[in-house]
Structures are given as C-alpha cells and as structure tokens.
Design a protein around this motif. Structure first.
Motif, short mmCIF file in Angstrom:
data_model
loop_
_atom_site.label_atom_id
_atom_site.label_comp_id
_atom_site.label_asym_id
_atom_site.label_seq_id
_atom_site.Cartn_x
_atom_site.Cartn_y
_atom_site.Cartn_z
N VAL B 76 -67.83 -26.27 19.63
CA VAL B 76 -68.31 -26.88 20.76
C VAL B 76 -68.74 -25.78 21.59
CG1 VAL B 76 -68.00 -28.05 22.91
CG2 VAL B 76 -66.82 -28.90 20.86
N HIS B 77 -70.10 -26.09 21.77
CA HIS B 77 -70.69 -25.04 22.76
C HIS B 77 -70.37 -25.10 24.28
CE1 HIS B 77 -74.49 -23.81 19.95
NE2 HIS B 77 -72.99 -23.46 19.44
N PRO B 153 -69.03 -27.09 29.75
CA PRO B 153 -69.35 -27.66 28.58
C PRO B 153 -70.82 -27.72 28.24
CG PRO B 153 -67.31 -28.67 29.08
CD PRO B 153 -67.70 -27.96 30.42
N ALA B 154 -71.40 -27.15 27.43
CA ALA B 154 -72.96 -27.37 27.25
C ALA B 154 -73.24 -28.58 26.38
CB ALA B 154 -73.39 -26.10 26.33
N VAL B 160 -75.38 -31.88 17.69
CA VAL B 160 -74.62 -31.00 17.21
C VAL B 160 -74.10 -30.16 18.18
CG1 VAL B 160 -75.96 -31.05 15.11
CG2 VAL B 160 -76.71 -29.65 17.13
N THR B 161 -72.89 -29.66 17.76
CA THR B 161 -72.19 -28.46 18.46
C THR B 161 -72.04 -28.96 20.04
OG1 THR B 161 -74.24 -27.29 19.13
CG2 THR B 161 -73.10 -26.52 17.37
N ALA B 177 -68.33 -28.19 36.02
CA ALA B 177 -69.51 -29.12 35.77
C ALA B 177 -69.49 -29.43 34.26
CB ALA B 177 -70.77 -28.90 36.33
N VAL B 178 -70.40 -30.50 33.91
CA VAL B 178 -70.77 -30.61 32.38
C VAL B 178 -72.49 -30.77 32.24
CG1 VAL B 178 -68.66 -31.94 31.70
CG2 VAL B 178 -70.51 -33.24 32.66
N GLU B 179 -72.72 -30.24 31.39
CA GLU B 179 -74.31 -30.17 31.01
C GLU B 179 -74.84 -31.12 30.12
OE1 GLU B 179 -77.29 -26.56 30.10
OE2 GLU B 179 -76.22 -27.17 28.45
N VAL B 180 -75.67 -32.05 30.67
CA VAL B 180 -76.22 -33.09 29.96
C VAL B 180 -77.33 -32.95 29.50
CG1 VAL B 180 -74.58 -34.47 31.04
CG2 VAL B 180 -76.87 -34.71 31.81
#
Lengths: 111, 238
Positions: B76-77, B153-154, B160-161, B177-180
């Motif tokens: 996971v990136h 989390p990216a 993928v990833t 935060a979380v990146e969407v």
C-alpha cells in the motif's frame, strides 16, 4: 480435512492454536486481500504471503478458518494476537504458495 | 483566513517511474507557475532529492514539505511528510534499510538519480525504490508520528497499490488525512479529512489535481491545523 491437519498431516508450523478445529473443504490462494474478500469461500484455508494483521481482519470478514503464511515470512506479534482474538488458525511454512496450494489441493481431493 | 493551494504528492527523477526532466528545480518552478503555495516532494521510499528541492522552493518562493511515498509490506502506498529536510532524510535511511534488496535495472524500471539545485547528478540509488519495505502500514504510521510527521494513505481509491486494491477497506489509523483520486470516494473514508494531489511523474502533470487549505501561513503547522479542522477544498469537487 480438519484445520489441525494442516499441522499434523501437512507439516506446516502451527503459530496460533487458539481456534475451533473445523472441517476445511476448500482453499484460496491470493496475495491481494481485496481479492480474498471478494472470492474466498467460507471455512476455507487461505494461502498467502501477506503477513500482517490486516490479513486477519479480512479473513475474519470472509469467514476464513485458517491461514498458511508461505516463504517463512516473519509474523508480527500483533498479527498473531489478532488471529487468536478472531479464533483463526495460523500456520507458517518455508514452502511457496504454489507448493502449499498443491499439497492442500491433493489432500482435499483424496477425501 | 486565506486559502492556499497545495500539491503534496510529486515525484522527481529519483523515482524510477519519474521523468528525468523532473529535477527538483524544474518541479519547484512549475509548481510556482501553476499557483501552488505548498508543495511536497514524495519520491518512492526515498528523500534524497529533498535537499535540492528545499533550495529550489526557497528560490521560487514556494513553501515546501519533505518526505516520501512509502510502499508498505502490504504494498500500500503511504505519504509521509515532514517539516524539515533532516527529518525526511533520517526517515529515508530507516526505510532504505528495510527496503527489499532488489537491484534497480535502469533499462527496465528507469533511472534513480538524485541531483543538486543545478541538475548535476550527485548519485544513483542501487536498490529498486518502488519495492516494498518490511514495515506494515501501521508500523510506518508509528514511525512517522514518532518523528512528528504527517501520515496520509495515498490514492486510497486507486486500482493498484492502494488501501482499496490491497486490503479492500480502510483500516483505522492515526491518519492526518487520506488522499483520494475521485469525489465522492468509492471507498468508505471513515470520516478522515480528504485531500487530492497530482501524483505527478511528469512536469506537465504537476497541479493536475490539488487542494486548498485555510491557514494563516502555508506551512507545516498551518496545514496540520487545517487538516485537523477539515478546512480543505478539493480541485476534484470544483
């Protein structure tokens, strides 16, 4: 095949033995947990190298009875504890996923 | 309070998949041109281009954060962002020691070069940088918090990833935060503040996605407070 047969009959190292010794009728091999969640059958054994506690979370949601971690991947303590908490059997082996899948497949086929 | 535009997910020529033209100097200049007030350099598992990026951002008057996009053992990136170059470099050393020992093959994967402010090559990295480190996402979260960084989390909804592709869900964590990629996000974001970034590997893609945050100053603290308050607006919502 019983869950405990993974240790006694197939020789995988039992890491976490706090589980109900249920009947296992199928297996699923994958290293993508989203795939496991979508496609693994209930009461199956999961063959994977994903050695971390999220594997336990996904296995719990999918109703998986046992996990065999391949390639001697190191098992973090929080994964072992999570498996005990969810009553999921956890085994470790130096063999790879292909070999383990074949061994379990053959064992299930002869039953 | 003013709003500032940020793009916190940028790759340079150090990432094997990053274009060689993506020198820290060129990235900073392009970010400036495109109205980015706060930019972060986040190469795969390494911060070795951050010293040049810091200087380039100073010259271009762009505020900067320093870090990396880590590949966890789940593959996971994860974006790890720090206030100083020293923090990012130290974290980079910890990660490099835990990175799978797969030699990079430039002809297959691309070059992994780190450069100075004038684009002079200072060195190349031996291990393939997009491989996974031996730490889990949780452990990386702890490493970042212990160093006072931001953990995000990216592209959690990427095919993928991502948390979605690798786990199928977003586990609870100490995320800033979380990146969407898309809005609304197809994955349950669990109430965490959402940001979106370009994830640019080419100069042309810088600021193709961005977000704005409300703060007195566009720096680490201003961003951290805005993320905690949820004072964020996304380009993908406009």
């Amino acid at each position: 095949m019983k869950t405990s047969d993974l240790g006694t009959a197939l020789g995988y190292e039992p890491v976490q033995q706090d589980y109900t010794d249920r009947e296992i009728s199928s297996g699923y091999t994958s290293d993508l947990l989203s795939d496991v969640m979508a496609n693994a059958a209930e009461n199956c054994v999961l063959v994977t190298i994903q050695a971390h506690k999220n594997t336990i979370a996904v296995s719990s949601m999918a109703g998986i009875s046992a996990i065999v971690i391949c390639n001697s991947r190191p098992l973090p303590e929080d994964m072992i504890q999570a498996a005990a908490g969810e009553q999921i059997a956890l085994f470790l082996t130096e063999k790879n996923q292909f070999t383990v899948s074949g061994e379990i497949y053959n064992r299930l086929k002869t039953e | 309070m003013p709003w500032f535009r940020a793009d916190l997910h940028l790759h340079s020529c150090l990432s094997p998949c990053g274009d060689l033209e993506c020198s820290p100097s060129a990235i900073a200049a392009t970010a400036k041109e495109r109205g980015i007030a706060l930019a972060a350099l986040t190469d795969h598992n390494s911060a070795l281009n951050c010293p040049a990026f810091a200087e380039a951002c100073r010259r271009n008057r762009v505020a900067a954060l320093f870090g990396m996009e880590v590949t966890s053992r789940e593959e996971v990136h994860l974006l790890c962002l720090f206030e100083t170059v020293a923090q990012a470099l130290e974290m980079g050393q910890v990660l490099y020691a835990a990175l799978a020992n797969i030699p990079n093959r430039p002809e297959t994967f691309g070059d992994q070069v780190y450069v100075d402010i004038d684009e002079v090559i200072l060195g190349t990295v031996d291990k393939h940088l997009t491989a996974a480190v031996s730490y889990s996402a949780d452990e990386i979260n702890d490493l970042v918090l212990a160093r006072g960084g931001l953990f995000i989390p990216a592209h959690i909804d990427r095919a993928v990833t991502s948390m979605q592709s690798q786990l199928g869900f977003l586990p609870e964590g100490n995320y800033h935060a979380v990146e969407v990629l898309r809005s609304p996000c197809s994955l349950d974001t669990g109430g965490y503040t959402q940001i979106c970034d370009s994830d640019a590997h080419f100069l042309d893609d810088i600021a193709s996605r961005w977000f704005e945050f409300e703060a007195d100053v566009p720096d680490f603290s201003g961003l951290k407070e805005a993320l905690a308050r949820g004072a964020i607006r996304l380009s993908i919502d406009w």
